[in-house]
Design a protein around this motif. Structure first.
Motif, PDB file in Angstrom:
ATOM      1  N   UNK A  91      25.454 -40.432 -31.947  1.00 44.30           N
ATOM      2  CA  UNK A  91      27.035 -40.263 -31.907  1.00 44.30           C
ATOM      3  C   UNK A  91      27.584 -41.858 -32.262  1.00 44.30           C
ATOM      4  N   UNK A  92      27.927 -42.427 -33.692  1.00 45.57           N
ATOM      5  CA  UNK A  92      28.608 -43.389 -33.405  1.00 45.57           C
ATOM      6  C   UNK A  92      29.400 -44.264 -32.305  1.00 45.57           C
ATOM      7  N   UNK A  93      30.175 -45.007 -32.277  1.00 41.08           N
ATOM      8  CA  UNK A  93      31.341 -45.852 -31.441  1.00 41.08           C
ATOM      9  C   UNK A  93      32.633 -45.435 -31.712  1.00 41.08           C
ATOM     10  N   UNK A  94      32.929 -44.746 -32.481  1.00 41.74           N
ATOM     11  CA  UNK A  94      34.413 -44.588 -33.238  1.00 41.74           C
ATOM     12  C   UNK A  94      34.060 -43.680 -33.169  1.00 41.74           C
ATOM     13  N   UNK A  95      33.027 -42.036 -32.942  1.00 42.34           N
ATOM     14  CA  UNK A  95      33.958 -41.036 -32.957  1.00 42.34           C
ATOM     15  C   UNK A  95      33.481 -40.900 -31.046  1.00 42.34           C
ATOM     16  N   UNK A  96      32.646 -41.390 -30.636  1.00 47.70           N
ATOM     17  CA  UNK A  96      32.918 -41.142 -29.263  1.00 47.70           C
ATOM     18  C   UNK A  96      34.047 -41.160 -28.406  1.00 47.70           C
ATOM     19  N   UNK A  97      34.663 -42.318 -29.252  1.00 45.29           N
ATOM     20  CA  UNK A  97      36.273 -43.042 -28.735  1.00 45.29           C
ATOM     21  C   UNK A  97      37.433 -41.550 -28.897  1.00 45.29           C
ATOM     22  N   UNK A 120      23.621 -47.868 -22.753  1.00 43.61           N
ATOM     23  CA  UNK A 120      23.300 -49.438 -23.009  1.00 43.61           C
ATOM     24  C   UNK A 120      25.192 -49.157 -24.787  1.00 43.61           C
ATOM     25  N   UNK A 121      25.773 -49.768 -24.109  1.00 42.78           N
ATOM     26  CA  UNK A 121      27.246 -50.163 -24.177  1.00 42.78           C
ATOM     27  C   UNK A 121      27.407 -51.429 -24.837  1.00 42.78           C
ATOM     28  N   UNK A 122      27.933 -52.284 -26.159  1.00 44.87           N
ATOM     29  CA  UNK A 122      28.673 -52.846 -26.171  1.00 44.87           C
ATOM     30  C   UNK A 122      29.774 -53.639 -25.227  1.00 44.87           C
ATOM     31  N   UNK A 123      29.226 -54.817 -24.899  1.00 44.67           N
ATOM     32  CA  UNK A 123      30.278 -56.106 -24.206  1.00 44.67           C
ATOM     33  C   UNK A 123      31.750 -54.955 -24.081  1.00 44.67           C
ATOM     34  N   UNK A 124      32.728 -55.044 -24.595  1.00 40.88           N
ATOM     35  CA  UNK A 124      34.228 -54.625 -26.017  1.00 40.88           C
ATOM     36  C   UNK A 124      34.375 -53.329 -25.337  1.00 40.88           C
TER      37      UNK A 124
END
Length: 206
Positions: free
Chosen positions: A1-7, A145-149
């Motif tokens: 799942x993309x970061x946008x969908x997870x948000x 593993x997540x980006x710093x933001x």
């Protein structure tokens, strides 16, 4: 799942959690009905400020301290219960005065602007369940593993969504039929809200 969908998924979970029945919802509903949209939005901002603090603690790990230190959690529970009982007392006294004065309608004198904000802030801030709910909801979205933001993005979703949704709820309650119904039955509604807040205070402790 993309970061946008997870948000988006995270925002959906948070919306359901924030609009579940509880002290914040109850207090904001009564305030928006009795004091108008201005104080309702100010209270929403106070609740949102409390959410900002809880989100910071939940996302960056301080919630674990409260889980280990039982005395701290217990102290917060008693403080929250005392605050809810104080709010309940004020509402029940208003019901008592209107009932025994024979008044059929409610023409309340709105509290000050700061008062609405602070009531919302303390109602949310003193509720330890809000912190543990946020910590539990956030944990799965921080795994891997997540980006710093990413943690800041979750924080912004919690805070901005809270401010927006609570403010919209205060505005919805200004619909004329709802306002008219409250104007006529205000003392009884205040009494019901007062009893419910007192029950929530007892349930919070036990």
């Amino acid at each position: 799942m993309s970061d946008g969908l997870e948000l988006l998924a995270f925002a959906g979970v948070m919306a359901l959690g924030q609009f579940s029945p509880g002290p914040d919802m109850l207090l904001l509903t009564r305030t928006a009905l009795a004091e108008g949209v201005g104080n309702g939005v100010r209270m929403a901002l106070g609740i949102g400020t409390g959410l900002a603090v809880h989100a910071s603690l939940g996302i960056w790990g301080t919630a674990a301290l409260l889980e280990r230190e039982g005395w701290l959690r217990t102290s917060l529970k008693w403080l929250a219960a005392a605050y809810l009982l104080w709010l309940a007392w004020g509402l029940l006294m208003q019901w008592f005065v209107h009932f025994y004065s024979g008044s059929k309608t409610v023409e309340p004198k709105p509290p000050g602007k700061r008062s609405a904000y602070l009531r919302g802030l303390f109602c949310n801030l003193l509720n330890p369940k809000a912190l543990f709910f946020l910590a539990a909801v956030v944990a799965p979205f921080l795994a891997g593993d997540r980006p710093s933001w990413w943690p800041m993005a979750l924080w912004l979703v919690i805070v901005l969504q809270g401010w927006l949704l609570w403010s919209l709820w205060a505005a919805v309650l200004q619909w004329r039929p709802i306002r008219e119904g409250h104007r006529k039955a205000g003392p009884w509604i205040d009494g019901a809200f007062g009893v419910t807040l007192a029950v929530l205070a007892v349930l919070l402790v036990i």
